[in-house]
Scaffold this active site. Structure first.
Site, PDB file in Angstrom:
ATOM      1  CE  LYS A  13      -2.325  -1.100   3.783  1.00 44.96           C
ATOM      2  NZ  LYS A  13      -1.700  -2.295   4.201  1.00 44.96           N
ATOM      3  NE  ARG A  89      -4.501  -1.585  10.589  1.00 45.08           N
ATOM      4  CZ  ARG A  89      -3.467  -1.011  10.296  1.00 45.08           C
ATOM      5  NH1 ARG A  89      -3.395   0.095   9.781  1.00 45.08           N
ATOM      6  NH2 ARG A  89      -2.291  -1.589  10.188  1.00 45.08           N
ATOM      7  NE  ARG A 128       7.354  -2.177   6.351  1.00 48.32           N
ATOM      8  CZ  ARG A 128       6.102  -2.320   6.504  1.00 48.32           C
ATOM      9  NH1 ARG A 128       5.272  -1.732   5.814  1.00 48.32           N
ATOM     10  NH2 ARG A 128       5.552  -2.352   7.675  1.00 48.32           N
ATOM     11  NE  ARG A 161       6.059  -0.431  10.674  1.00 47.47           N
ATOM     12  CZ  ARG A 161       4.982  -0.401  10.065  1.00 47.47           C
ATOM     13  NH1 ARG A 161       4.710   0.147   8.822  1.00 47.47           N
ATOM     14  NH2 ARG A 161       3.993  -1.060  10.527  1.00 47.47           N
ATOM     15  NE  ARG A 172       2.088  -4.959  11.634  1.00 46.23           N
ATOM     16  CZ  ARG A 172       3.421  -4.578  10.834  1.00 46.23           C
ATOM     17  NH1 ARG A 172       4.296  -5.426  11.198  1.00 46.23           N
ATOM     18  NH2 ARG A 172       3.013  -3.736   9.723  1.00 46.23           N
TER      19      ARG A 172
HETATM   20  P1  AMP Z   1       0.566   0.286   9.810  1.00 44.86           P
HETATM   21  O1  AMP Z   1       1.777   1.286   9.578  1.00 44.86           O
HETATM   22  O2  AMP Z   1      -0.814   0.605   9.059  1.00 44.86           O
HETATM   23  O3  AMP Z   1       0.883  -1.071   9.577  1.00 44.86           O
HETATM   24  O4  AMP Z   1       0.099   0.279  11.356  1.00 44.86           O
HETATM   25  C1  AMP Z   1       1.248  -0.017  12.275  1.00 44.86           C
HETATM   26  C2  AMP Z   1       0.244  -0.040  13.563  1.00 44.86           C
HETATM   27  O5  AMP Z   1      -0.345   1.093  13.972  1.00 44.86           O
HETATM   28  C3  AMP Z   1      -0.848  -1.134  13.627  1.00 44.86           C
HETATM   29  O6  AMP Z   1      -0.472  -2.575  13.925  1.00 44.86           O
HETATM   30  C4  AMP Z   1      -1.769  -0.697  14.720  1.00 44.86           C
HETATM   31  O7  AMP Z   1      -1.166  -0.862  16.070  1.00 44.86           O
HETATM   32  C5  AMP Z   1      -1.827   0.711  14.505  1.00 44.86           C
HETATM   33  N1  AMP Z   1      -2.825   1.372  13.685  1.00 44.86           N
HETATM   34  C6  AMP Z   1      -2.456   1.902  12.537  1.00 44.86           C
HETATM   35  N2  AMP Z   1      -3.837   2.281  11.873  1.00 44.86           N
HETATM   36  C7  AMP Z   1      -4.490   1.813  12.747  1.00 44.86           C
HETATM   37  C8  AMP Z   1      -6.146   1.901  12.689  1.00 44.86           C
HETATM   38  N3  AMP Z   1      -6.876   2.588  11.669  1.00 44.86           N
HETATM   39  N4  AMP Z   1      -6.646   1.152  13.599  1.00 44.86           N
HETATM   40  C9  AMP Z   1      -6.128   0.811  14.708  1.00 44.86           C
HETATM   41  N5  AMP Z   1      -4.896   0.864  14.864  1.00 44.86           N
HETATM   42  C10 AMP Z   1      -4.123   1.155  13.926  1.00 44.86           C
END
Ligand code: AMP
Length: 228
Positions: A13, A89, A128, A161, A172
């Site tokens: 994405k 999400r 990554r 990360r 996740r």
């Molecule tokens: P990402 O960078 O999108 O993989 O997000 C990293 C982490 O941020 C996720 O594993 C969640 O802990 C939190 N997070 C990001 N976006 C959301 C969302 N829309 N709802 C809940 N938690 C989120």
């Protein structure tokens, strides 16, 4: 153009977001990036959400929805549209997003679903690397930087990360399947879903998206030609 990017972590994405941002001149709003920034700056919110993010759990709906509501209602740089990456999400977040947009006399144009398989995701995420300074994405094997540990674009330091380890990745993905997968149906019912095969490389995915936008008359073809 108002887009939602859906799909498991590691589906690509972020890579497509960088291309779409330039193409449509729209804001890239990533809840993950916003939350990591809060953690980095050790704000009150950053301290509250750390345990969720580091274990791969979802941050409570009301916290992320408030962030998005503020950004879409008062934020700058969204006059030509926006792209939400990592939000919504959950079904509740999707419904709340529609409510926020209706209040602002708006709605989503497309939800792009990046469909990908577990083995590809794990390979992508464990390799990554992200630039600390400009956020550019690299991969230890598939897209290594020219100079080890340094960003090709701004020479910033590359880091991994803390949630990109195999155990947290599996968590996740399990959470994604339970909470996020159902909203794909939500957008399908609204007739807004574009499904792409995200196991394929970034160029393939990009071409697929261009085809769909072109067919729907959403592309400024001069601009696309100038870029290619
Ligand atoms: P990402 O960078 O999108 O993989 O997000 C990293 C982490 O941020 C996720 O594993 C969640 O802990 C939190 N997070 C990001 N976006 C959301 C969302 N829309 N709802 C809940 N938690 C989120």
């Amino acid at each position: 153009m108002k887009l939602v990017l859906l799909g498991p972590p590691g589906a690509g994405k972020g890579t497509q977001a960088n291309l779409l941002k330039e193409l449509f001149d729209i804001a890239h709003i990533s809840t993950g990036d916003i939350l990591r920034e809060e953690m980095k700056n050790q704000t009150l919110l950053g301290k509250e959400i750390k345990k969720f993010v580091e274990s791969g759990a979802l941050v409570p709906d009301e916290v992320v929805t408030k962030i998005i509501e503020n950004r879409l209602t008062h934020g700058a740089g969204i006059s030509k549209g926006f792209m939400l990456d990592g939000f919504p999400r959950t079904r509740t977040q999707a419904e709340d997003l529609d409510k926020i947009l209706i209040t602002n006399k708006n709605s989503i144009d497309y939800a792009i679903y990046f469909k990908s398989t577990l083995s590809v995701i794990i390979q992508r995420l464990t390799g990554r690397r992200v630039c600390r300074k400009c956020g550019a994405l690299f991969h230890a094997v598939n897209k290594p930087p020219k100079k080890p540990g340094a960003c090709d674009i701004c020479s910033g330091e590359l880091y991994q990360r803390s949630d990109d380890n195999e155990e947290t990745i599996k968590n996740r993905i399990a959470i994604y399947e339970k909470s996020t997968q159902p909203i794909i149906e939500y957008y399908k019912k609204q007739g807004k879903l574009i499904k792409v095969d995200a196991d394929k490389d970034a160029d393939f995915v990009k071409s697929h998206l261009m085809e769909v936008f072109n067919k729907d008359g959403k592309l400024d073809t001069d601009k696309v030609e100038r870029r290619s």
